[in-house]
Design a protein around this motif. Structure first.
Motif, short mmCIF file in Angstrom:
data_model
loop_
_atom_site.label_atom_id
_atom_site.label_comp_id
_atom_site.label_asym_id
_atom_site.label_seq_id
_atom_site.Cartn_x
_atom_site.Cartn_y
_atom_site.Cartn_z
N VAL A 37 0.87 -1.18 0.00
CA VAL A 37 0.00 0.00 0.00
C VAL A 37 0.91 1.23 0.00
O VAL A 37 1.75 1.38 0.88
CB VAL A 37 -0.93 0.03 1.23
N THR A 38 0.73 2.08 -0.98
CA THR A 38 1.57 3.27 -1.13
C THR A 38 0.68 4.51 -1.09
O THR A 38 -0.38 4.54 -1.71
CB THR A 38 2.36 3.22 -2.45
N PHE A 39 1.14 5.52 -0.36
CA PHE A 39 0.29 6.70 -0.15
C PHE A 39 1.15 7.93 0.07
O PHE A 39 2.37 7.86 0.28
CB PHE A 39 -0.64 6.48 1.05
N ARG A 40 0.48 9.08 0.01
CA ARG A 40 1.11 10.37 0.31
C ARG A 40 0.23 11.12 1.31
O ARG A 40 -1.00 10.99 1.28
CB ARG A 40 1.25 11.23 -0.94
N HIS A 41 0.87 11.90 2.15
CA HIS A 41 0.16 12.86 3.00
C HIS A 41 0.09 14.18 2.24
O HIS A 41 1.05 14.58 1.59
CB HIS A 41 0.91 13.04 4.32
N ARG A 42 -1.06 14.83 2.29
CA ARG A 42 -1.24 16.04 1.48
C ARG A 42 -0.47 17.24 2.03
O ARG A 42 -0.33 18.25 1.34
CB ARG A 42 -2.73 16.36 1.37
N VAL B 118 5.13 7.14 0.45
CA VAL B 118 5.43 6.20 1.53
C VAL B 118 4.84 4.85 1.16
O VAL B 118 3.64 4.76 0.83
CB VAL B 118 4.86 6.68 2.87
N ARG B 119 5.66 3.82 1.19
CA ARG B 119 5.19 2.47 0.86
C ARG B 119 5.24 1.58 2.09
O ARG B 119 6.27 1.46 2.74
CB ARG B 119 6.04 1.86 -0.24
N VAL B 120 4.11 0.96 2.38
CA VAL B 120 4.03 -0.08 3.40
C VAL B 120 3.94 -1.41 2.66
O VAL B 120 3.03 -1.62 1.86
CB VAL B 120 2.79 0.12 4.30
N SER B 121 4.92 -2.29 2.90
CA SER B 121 4.90 -3.59 2.23
C SER B 121 5.02 -4.68 3.29
O SER B 121 5.85 -4.61 4.18
CB SER B 121 6.02 -3.69 1.20
N LEU B 122 4.20 -5.69 3.15
CA LEU B 122 3.93 -6.64 4.22
C LEU B 122 4.39 -8.05 3.88
O LEU B 122 4.52 -8.42 2.71
CB LEU B 122 2.43 -6.65 4.52
N HIS B 123 4.61 -8.82 4.94
CA HIS B 123 4.86 -10.26 4.75
C HIS B 123 4.16 -11.00 5.89
O HIS B 123 3.45 -10.39 6.71
CB HIS B 123 6.35 -10.57 4.71
N VAL B 124 4.41 -12.29 5.95
CA VAL B 124 3.65 -13.12 6.87
C VAL B 124 3.95 -12.80 8.32
O VAL B 124 3.15 -13.10 9.22
CB VAL B 124 3.91 -14.61 6.56
#
Length: 417
Positions: free
Chosen positions: A340-345, A381-387
């Motif tokens: 999930v990738t996002f930006r703060h305004r 900003v990227r949040v990347s997940l695993h188990v």
């Protein structure tokens, strides 16, 4: 959050058992590692396999006849077979596996040592101009190498759907021409987290055009099968370090049925034998854990994060916007595979990355090596997940992001925007 339907408790128990197998995770309980798309953490069995190899069999492969060297040579060949088996290779006698330092080198091997011998003057190739730079630069390099030899090859951009980040398969069918000789695609987008639906690529380009698949974000994160009924591609390239193995390890799987057989050029020096040992152990661990269940877990966590973010006005979520809203009364329909990738305004992304680390969250915050992106303008900003990631980590992250959402105007003053 319920990570799945029906057997939620069983899946949660399964995840807790797997999380305990990652020493770096369990010894840092106050930190949440949310950067697995950059590199994944290593389970204990991988670390033990590395230790066992270095203390019992460390030698060069194919260079000696004594037992340690023989065992190392067998390790390399056994891991080639393991990669084929892990990918569901339907014809392992014809295919080949070549070890590299990672996805970037693997794609360059195909570009330099295979593509340049396959193309002729007037041919064209289709490549992604908005995916990871590693899946663009090698093909442009091949074009330059061919131009130096007097061979003119046209590089065309794969068409994308506006606003989604996915390939436009209908437009692609219109883009393919009689001189289209090669297509490079990405399996899972490293920024948007979306499955790029590469099964449709084959239908669009026809049965004879070789397809190269960048699987850096999919191998080790979800099931990947090269059976023709699944992914009818000619090359699969991935990095070991994103699939729970050591850094400096990667593989190219080549089907070897369309075009010449892939034979990496030049003198082949000493392979990364300890990395190969870690890769074999990592694939064993992933198969035992179950990549289908890993995908279910990370997709569910990403859905919870996305669902929380879309209710916070200060954030822009990148990628397919149609995946952000479920039908009325229905759960969110999420197509993001653990990214999930996002930006703060109001807060620059690099500043937001520092803020999140101060709260115990390790995320990626920059332009994410996306081709065509500007470091300052396109940072995110990227949040990347695993188990090994948990529901609690996502809930805590959302609480911090919500606090920044509520304090938007004060935060703007703080960073002099």
């Amino acid at each position: 959050m319920r990570p799945c339907h029906g057997d939620e408790e069983a899946l949660a128990d399964w995840q807790r058992g797997l999380r305990e197998q990652f020493p770096i995770i369990t010894t840092h309980p106050g930190l949440a590692y949310l950067d697995s798309a950059a590199t994944a953490q290593k389970p204990r069995s991988v670390l033990q396999a590395v230790q066992a190899y270095l203390t019992t069999s460390n030698a060069n492969a194919g260079r000696g006849t004594y037992p340690w060297a023989n065992r190392t040579t067998e390790l390399v060949e056994r891991t080639r077979r393991r990669v084929k088996d892990f990918l569901g290779d339907p014809d392992p006698r014809r295919s080949a596996v070549h070890f590299t330092s990672g996805t970037t080198e693997g794609l360059r091997v195909i570009a330099r040592d295979w593509l340049t011998s396959f193309l002729s003057d007037g041919d064209e190739i289709l490549v992604p101009f908005a995916d990871h730079r590693a899946n663009l630069e090698p093909w442009l390099e091949a074009q330059r190498l061919l131009a130096d030899r007097g061979t003119d090859v046209r590089v065309r951009a794969l068409p994308y759907q506006a606003g989604s980040g996915d390939y436009d398969h209908r437009a692609l069918a219109r883009t393919v021409g009689p001189r289209t000789r090669f297509v490079a695609v990405t399996h899972l987008h490293h920024v948007y987290g979306g499955d790029m639906n590469v099964q449709r690529i084959r239908a669009a380009v026809g049965p004879d055009v070789p397809i190269c698949l960048d699987a850096a974000q999919s191998v080790g994160h979800l099931p990947v099968s090269v059976a023709e009924s699944a992914l009818d591609v000619d090359f699969v390239v991935f990095s070991g370090h994103k699939a729970l193995a050591l850094p400096g390890t990667g593989a190219v799987w080549a089907r070897n049925t369309r075009g010449p057989v892939l034979e990496p050029g030049g003198w082949q020096g000493t392979p990364n034998t300890v990395g190969i040992a870690s890769l074999e152990a990592a694939l064993d661990w992933l198969e035992a854990a179950g990549t289908e269940r890993i995908a279910r877990w990370t997709v569910a966590l990403a859905a919870r994060l996305t669902d929380g973010l879309r209710h916070l006005d200060s954030y822009e979520i990148l990628g397919c916007q149609s995946s952000l809203a479920g039908d009325s009364g229905q759960p969110l329909q999420q197509r993001r595979h653990g990214i999930v990738t996002f930006r703060h305004r109001g807060i620059p992304s690099d500043d937001l990355g520092f803020i999140l680390f101060s709260e115990g969250f390790m995320v990626r915050a920059d332009s994410l090596c996306q081709a065509g992106a500007d470091e300052k303008k396109d940072g995110s900003v990227r949040v990347s997940l695993h188990v090994y990631n948990t529901v609690d980590e996502i809930e805590r992250l959302l609480a911090v992001l919500a606090s920044l959402d509520r304090g938007l105007h004060g935060t703007e003053n703080r960073f002099h925007l």
